[in-house]
Scaffold this active site. Structure first.
Site, PDB file in Angstrom:
ATOM      1  N   CYS A   9      56.316   5.455  20.289  1.00  0.00           N
ATOM      2  CA  CYS A   9      56.804   4.894  19.029  1.00  0.00           C
ATOM      3  C   CYS A   9      56.540   5.801  17.831  1.00  0.00           C
ATOM      4  CB  CYS A   9      56.233   3.489  18.843  1.00  0.00           C
ATOM      5  SG  CYS A   9      57.135   2.512  17.596  1.00  0.00           S
TER       6      CYS A   9
ATOM      7  N   LYS B  70      48.467   6.594  22.671  1.00  0.00           N
ATOM      8  CA  LYS B  70      49.188   6.882  21.432  1.00  0.00           C
ATOM      9  C   LYS B  70      48.263   7.523  20.397  1.00  0.00           C
ATOM     10  CE  LYS B  70      52.050   4.267  18.096  1.00  0.00           C
ATOM     11  NZ  LYS B  70      52.669   2.917  17.907  1.00  0.00           N
TER      12      LYS B  70
ATOM     13  N   GLU C 291      57.380  -0.367  24.555  1.00  0.00           N
ATOM     14  CA  GLU C 291      56.000  -0.379  24.078  1.00  0.00           C
ATOM     15  C   GLU C 291      55.386  -1.776  24.240  1.00  0.00           C
ATOM     16  OE1 GLU C 291      53.581   1.034  20.042  1.00  0.00           O
ATOM     17  OE2 GLU C 291      55.679   0.436  19.893  1.00  0.00           O
TER      18      GLU C 291
END
Length: 279
Positions: free
Chosen positions: A153, A116, A43
């Site tokens: 994540c 995300k 990330e």
């Protein structure tokens, strides 16, 4: 479908953006030398995990997509004949910033991006200061190695996106992360194997490593790994303290074997799930 040789790169912060980019270029070349056909970085791969603090100066790490870094790695992907997943800090326009992963095909073509969806805002992970929630859905990309999806994540704690990627035909899903020892380590080897079983595809889980003391005390514990559709690690997980290149062979025929065995997609009941999406 045969075998896909896939790679993950877990790295520590080198101190500046250019040296991080160079280190990842070198890792990609080492992966290619080992025969890797697809690779994913961690990330926000070219920077520190600055979300440990809240300071607008770190907005400067954001780039347009496509932009300088993605173009640089698109050229490298073309040179190496390798599919690449590049997690970057995206600026759509000033003030519109996203935590994004770009997918580049083995011929250097830009296939698209994932933003995300789930944005945490807790001690050590002040991400709402830096990112808008993703708004591009759950894309799956047709690549030279098959159908590739991305989750990022904190997303991994939410089963809905995993399933959306499976329904869209994902065969390999990469989850680039920055996650800290003591906070999530008890979940790291649990959630993603469970998601691989529930959705019957491969997952590549990547975490950075080390303490980036200029920004905070998060202790990133690496332990990157691939897990198969039966929930088994493909080889050993990576070190929990050191940078590492993980290269593994993924038996893609196992996906059909498992799906024929369990038929989870056949037996879903979307007609009964309406209350799950009620606010």
């Amino acid at each position: 479908m045969g075998t896909v040789r896939a790679a993950l790169v877990q790295a520590n912060w080198t101190g500046d953006k250019e040296s991080m980019i160079v280190a990842h270029e070198e890792s990609a070349r080492r992966a290619a030398a080992q025969g890797a056909q697809v690779l994913c970085f961690q990330e926000l791969f070219y920077g520190p995990y600055f979300c440990q603090t809240q300071d607008a100066k770190y907005y400067d790490y954001a780039e347009t997509v496509p932009g300088p870094t993605t173009e640089r790695f698109a050229a490298l992907a073309r040179e190496l004949g390798m599919v690449m997943v590049l997690p970057v800090y995206e600026q759509e326009q000033p003030g519109l910033l996203y935590n994004t992963a770009v997918v580049i095909d083995a011929d250097g073509r830009w296939l698209g991006k994932y933003r995300k969806h789930h944005i945490p805002h807790v001690r050590g992970f002040w991400e709402k200061f830096y990112f808008r929630p993703g708004n591009l859905g759950w894309p799956v990309f047709d690549t030279a190695v098959g159908r590739v999806g991305v989750y990022i994540c904190y997303d991994r704690h939410f089963p809905e996106g995993w399933r959306a990627l499976g329904l869209a035909g994902a065969e390999i899903v990469f989850n680039p992360s920055a996650t800290s020892r003591g906070l999530s380590s008890y979940l790291w080897k649990l959630e993603q194997p469970a998601a691989a079983v529930a959705n019957e595809y491969y997952i590549g889980a990547i975490n950075r490593v080390g303490v980036e003391s200029e920004y905070g005390d998060d202790d990133f514990y690496g332990t990157s790994y691939f897990v198969d559709p039966e929930g088994q690690f493909v080889g050993e997980p990576a070190s929990d303290t050191d940078p590492e290149l993980v290269v593994r062979d993924l038996d893609m025929d196992l996906i059909k074997v498992v799906r024929d065995r369990w038929a989870f997609y056949r037996d879903r009941r979307p007609d009964a799930y309406g209350p799950l999406v009620a606010p």
